[in-house]
Design an enzyme around this catalytic site. Structure first.
Site, PDB file in Angstrom:
ATOM      1  NE  ARG A 165      -4.152  -1.739   0.373  1.00 50.28           N
ATOM      2  CZ  ARG A 165      -4.227  -3.021   0.067  1.00 50.28           C
ATOM      3  NH1 ARG A 165      -3.212  -3.628  -0.507  1.00 50.28           N
ATOM      4  NH2 ARG A 165      -5.341  -3.692   0.309  1.00 50.28           N
ATOM      5  CB  SER A 239      -8.370  -1.252   4.252  1.00 47.73           C
ATOM      6  OG  SER A 239      -8.667  -2.501   3.707  1.00 47.73           O
ATOM      7  CD  GLU A 335      -5.466   0.981   2.373  1.00 50.07           C
ATOM      8  OE1 GLU A 335      -5.489  -0.174   2.798  1.00 50.07           O
ATOM      9  OE2 GLU A 335      -6.149   1.360   1.404  1.00 50.07           O
TER      10      GLU A 335
HETATM   11  N1  EPU Z   1     -10.840 -10.532  10.176  1.00 51.25           N
HETATM   12  C1  EPU Z   1     -11.506 -10.550  11.373  1.00 51.25           C
HETATM   13  N2  EPU Z   1     -12.456  -9.602  11.593  1.00 51.25           N
HETATM   14  C2  EPU Z   1     -12.790  -8.661  10.684  1.00 51.25           C
HETATM   15  C3  EPU Z   1     -12.087  -8.642   9.461  1.00 51.25           C
HETATM   16  C4  EPU Z   1     -11.117  -9.587   9.214  1.00 51.25           C
HETATM   17  O1  EPU Z   1     -11.252 -11.384  12.222  1.00 51.25           O
HETATM   18  O2  EPU Z   1     -13.672  -7.856  10.957  1.00 51.25           O
HETATM   19  C5  EPU Z   1      -9.851 -11.585   9.890  1.00 51.25           C
HETATM   20  C6  EPU Z   1     -10.436 -12.601   8.909  1.00 51.25           C
HETATM   21  O3  EPU Z   1     -11.112 -13.597   9.557  1.00 51.25           O
HETATM   22  C7  EPU Z   1      -9.204 -13.130   8.223  1.00 51.25           C
HETATM   23  C8  EPU Z   1      -8.272 -11.961   8.214  1.00 51.25           C
HETATM   24  O4  EPU Z   1      -8.746 -11.040   9.200  1.00 51.25           O
HETATM   25  O5  EPU Z   1      -8.599 -14.152   8.989  1.00 51.25           O
HETATM   26  C9  EPU Z   1      -8.133 -11.311   6.862  1.00 51.25           C
HETATM   27  O6  EPU Z   1      -9.378 -10.767   6.427  1.00 51.25           O
HETATM   28  P1  EPU Z   1      -9.683 -10.395   4.902  1.00 51.25           P
HETATM   29  O7  EPU Z   1      -9.410 -11.536   4.014  1.00 51.25           O
HETATM   30  O8  EPU Z   1     -11.022  -9.767   4.837  1.00 51.25           O
HETATM   31  O9  EPU Z   1      -8.556  -9.339   4.507  1.00 51.25           O
HETATM   32  P2  EPU Z   1      -7.878  -8.119   5.294  1.00 51.25           P
HETATM   33  O10 EPU Z   1      -6.473  -8.492   5.607  1.00 51.25           O
HETATM   34  O11 EPU Z   1      -8.749  -7.663   6.399  1.00 51.25           O
HETATM   35  C10 EPU Z   1      -6.838  -7.049   3.138  1.00 51.25           C
HETATM   36  C11 EPU Z   1      -6.836  -5.747   2.410  1.00 51.25           C
HETATM   37  C12 EPU Z   1      -8.146  -5.549   1.657  1.00 51.25           C
HETATM   38  C13 EPU Z   1      -8.281  -6.684   0.663  1.00 51.25           C
HETATM   39  C14 EPU Z   1      -8.236  -8.022   1.421  1.00 51.25           C
HETATM   40  C15 EPU Z   1      -8.198  -9.201   0.487  1.00 51.25           C
HETATM   41  C16 EPU Z   1      -5.388  -4.279   3.688  1.00 51.25           C
HETATM   42  C17 EPU Z   1      -5.301  -3.084   4.583  1.00 51.25           C
HETATM   43  N3  EPU Z   1      -6.628  -4.654   3.331  1.00 51.25           N
HETATM   44  O12 EPU Z   1      -7.862  -6.996   4.123  1.00 51.25           O
HETATM   45  O13 EPU Z   1      -8.045  -4.320   0.925  1.00 51.25           O
HETATM   46  O14 EPU Z   1      -9.497  -6.586  -0.065  1.00 51.25           O
HETATM   47  O15 EPU Z   1      -7.021  -8.097   2.212  1.00 51.25           O
HETATM   48  O16 EPU Z   1      -6.957  -9.263  -0.133  1.00 51.25           O
HETATM   49  O17 EPU Z   1      -4.358  -4.834   3.323  1.00 51.25           O
HETATM   50  C18 EPU Z   1      -8.559  -2.015   0.804  1.00 51.25           C
HETATM   51  O18 EPU Z   1      -7.346  -1.811   0.722  1.00 51.25           O
HETATM   52  O19 EPU Z   1      -9.387  -1.073   0.793  1.00 51.25           O
HETATM   53  C19 EPU Z   1      -9.049  -3.376   0.962  1.00 51.25           C
HETATM   54  C20 EPU Z   1     -10.336  -3.648   1.132  1.00 51.25           C
END
Ligand code: EPU
Length: 339
Positions: A165, A239, A335
């Site tokens: 990012r 995010s 972010e």
């Molecule tokens: N999780 C929770 N609670 C929540 C959200 C997530 O426990 O409320 C846990 C999930 O269970 C999972 C882990 O966190 O084990 C990862 O969750 P998720 O796959 O939704 O991805 P993320 O790491 O929360 C990142 C990016 C997203 C992108 C997704 C998929 C960042 C800051 N965010 O989110 O990007 O869509 O991975 O690759 O790196 C964005 O940048 O606007 C964005 C949405």
């Protein structure tokens, strides 16, 4: 023809739907418009805000300057060989529509980035990424205009210094350039990226017969629709925080206390922890405070239900940061960009 408007509401120019105003606003349709704009008297002295889709932005006050909205359009094939196609895309093209253009033509590389809000020109700024892919993987080069000299410059992939990012446009040359177009190198023989857990699972649920980039794009769209709020319905900027990278030793200590804590090993010393998990553990998920809140299905996303103020959202983000830091000893970096 350039038209400079005065006292314009920015509500429809940011996906959070924050209703602040700008002193001046101008929309630019091509490189020539940018050159013309910067030759106008008094332009240099005005504070400037360059806007793509306004999808990674929190407006906390009225803007006493000039908003430059980039509307440069067009998708052009620059060259092609046996394995690749190079496309040059106007910075003002909608990102998702560009992804669909590629998917429909069987050009692989950005299908995992389906449905990300924003424009093509904004995508390299923060090296957008999702489901195991980042824009840096297909990015070839971009052209940008230096706003103090009006001179055009090419940035290669290496020049952009992409990180998680992150890019040179958020650091060394922040606010200095207007990106006018971006060139990508797409694959005619796509390599499919299925490693991100939810993708495999979703493809299985969809009973997909043939693994294609179209199927992956559809799976990504399905996942995003199920977790992330549509900015057309609920104001948000995706995010709000970055996923923090912490020392492996700290991760081990946390793991002994919280056995369920997810973590992705970056290297021997660093583990990335999902901020959404940390925020949820602190009890914020789905919490609503009047017109704003924390999304019900993804705690990483702050939302504006309607009429919320940017400052309120900023204050909520600070409370979240404080509680995560107190409980886990981890500071969450934002972010989104604050203006
Ligand atoms: N999780 C929770 N609670 C929540 C959200 C997530 O426990 O409320 C846990 C999930 O269970 C999972 C882990 O966190 O084990 C990862 O969750 P998720 O796959 O939704 O991805 P993320 O790491 O929360 C990142 C990016 C997203 C992108 C997704 C998929 C960042 C800051 N965010 O989110 O990007 O869509 O991975 O690759 O790196 C964005 O940048 O606007 C964005 C949405």
């Amino acid at each position: 023809m350039l038209t400079i408007q005065s006292n314009v509401s920015l509500k429809s120019y940011n996906t959070f739907g924050i209703d602040v105003s700008t002193r001046y606003l101008v929309e630019v349709d091509n490189d020539q418009d940018i050159q013309t704009l910067f030759q106008l008297p008094d332009i240099q002295s005005l504070p400037k805000l360059i806007l793509g889709g306004g999808s990674n932005l929190l407006l906390t006050q009225d803007f006493n300057g000039l908003v430059i909205k980039i509307n440069i359009k067009g998708i052009e094939t620059v060259k092609e060989d046996q394995n690749h196609v190079w496309l040059r895309v106007g910075a003002g093209e909608n990102w998702h529509e560009f992804v669909m253009y590629c998917v429909e033509r069987g050009l692989g590389g950005i299908e995992n980035l389906s449905l990300i809000p924003g424009t093509v020109g904004a995508a390299p700024m923060q090296n957008i990424g999702a489901y195991g892919v980042e824009i840096k993987d297909t990015f070839d080069r971009l052209e940008a205009v230096d706003i103090s000299t009006g001179i055009k410059r090419v940035f290669t992939n290496a020049d952009c210094r992409f990180g998680y990012r992150d890019s040179v446009f958020k650091n060394e040359v922040k606010g200095q350039y207007i990106i006018s177009n971006v060139q990508f190198r797409l694959d005619k023989n796509p390599v499919l990226h299925l490693s991100y857990g939810d993708i495999q699972k979703t493809l299985e649920q969809m009973s997909v017969k043939e693994l294609t980039i179209k199927a992956i794009s559809e799976a990504v769209i399905k996942i995003r629709r199920s977790k992330l709020p549509d900015p057309a319905e609920i104001g948000n900027a995706g995010s709000f925080f970055k996923n923090p990278e912490i020392p492996a030793s700290q991760y081990e200590i946390l793991k002994s206390e919280y056995p369920d804590i997810p973590g992705y090993v970056i290297n021997e010393e660093i583990v990335k922890v999902p901020a959404g998990w940390l925020i949820e553990q602190c009890g914020w998920k789905g919490k609503r405070f009047g017109t704003i809140g924390v999304h019900t299905r993804q705690a990483l996303v702050l939302v504006n239900y309607s009429g919320g103020k940017g400052l309120e959202i900023k204050q909520l983000s600070e409370k979240i940061q404080a509680s995560v830091e107190e409980r886990f000893g981890i500071y969450l970096h934002t972010e989104v960009n604050f203006v």
